[in-house]
Design an enzyme around this catalytic site. Sequence first.
Site: not given
Ligand code: MRU
Length: 347
Positions: A44-46, A194, A86, A235, A245-246
């Site tokens: 996970r994470g962009a 997270q 996603r 993201d 973003n999250k």
């Molecule tokens: O749902 P996730 O855990 O993939 O969400 C991740 C985030 O929202 C991060 O803040 C974003 O991807 C930036 S990560 C470098």
Amino acid sequence: VDPIRLAGERLLLLDQTLLPGKERWIEIRDVAAMIEAIASLRIRGAPAIGIAAGLALALEAKASTDPAHVLLARLDAAAARIKAARPTAVNLAWAVDRVLAAAGRAGKDSGAGDVREAVRAEALAIWEEDRGASRAMAEHGAAFFPTESRFLTHCNTGGLATGGGGTALGVLLELRRRGRDLRVWATETRPLLQGARLTVLELQEAGIPVRLLVDGAAAFAIRTERIEAVVVGADRIAANGDVANKVGSLGLALGARDAGIPFVVVAPTSSVDPDCPSGEDIPIEERDPVEVTSVAGRPTAPGGTAAYNPAFDVTPARLVTAIITEAGLWRPRVVGGRPIEGGSGHR
Ligand code: MRU
């Protein structure tokens, strides 16, 4: 921490759903397994899911003994499935399109072997470039904060969310390397935690003092804990500078604005979507309501409770103090529908 490993020809992912309790590396053998890992947030994470998507196409190419034109069609079909895993983080579609374009170029005048090699090379290049982007963002971010030492961050933006290194968390790790006496406040990041599970782990491993707070305490903490800046990742960044973003980021931006402290986004240019005019055009992933009505698999609400579970939110550009990329400060291409001088809108 790099959440992806190549062990010879084996592709391994660190299963982030099990952290911090268990460190388990899972082998990904095909596109279907990678899609499952992305959709369930094992990876996970962009930036990390972009890298994973590229590597999934390399697995698809490797498994094929088809002639070039059939292989290209196979890659197209796999690409569509991967992109659907996603929808919000644009890095996923960006990486898939980059690898497909490399395959297409190779397929024009060579055979399937060259297409396979081009796909693998492009996927590895995306991974390597992300490591470089993390290093550059850390440098730019450290320069952006010459004196600040009290930061609040959300979700996880460290090595685990990228190809090793990190975005917002990478900046904090760099400040620490430079000797800054840091204090970090990390939100839990409900529903999937997270922040609690991953960010606290990464900060502890780096020896940075961290206090965990529930998401609902963040606006109050900004005031009472004398936070000097909020730093988050992204993201998808629209051409006008709106940032997805999250979920919870918008509330933090409002709290930061009200308290008069900067709300700073750190993200690679692979998170910028020049084809997305504004935040309203960003598709927001809605996840299974059960993530809200339970914690770690245990129900926390009466049976049959309806829940709203957007995985991300959109912070309008006007609440964002700065966007730091590997290329330095990123400026939106358009503001209020009008192009602005010096705007990049680049990738
Ligand atoms: O749902 P996730 O855990 O993939 O969400 C991740 C985030 O929202 C991060 O803040 C974003 O991807 C930036 S990560 C470098």
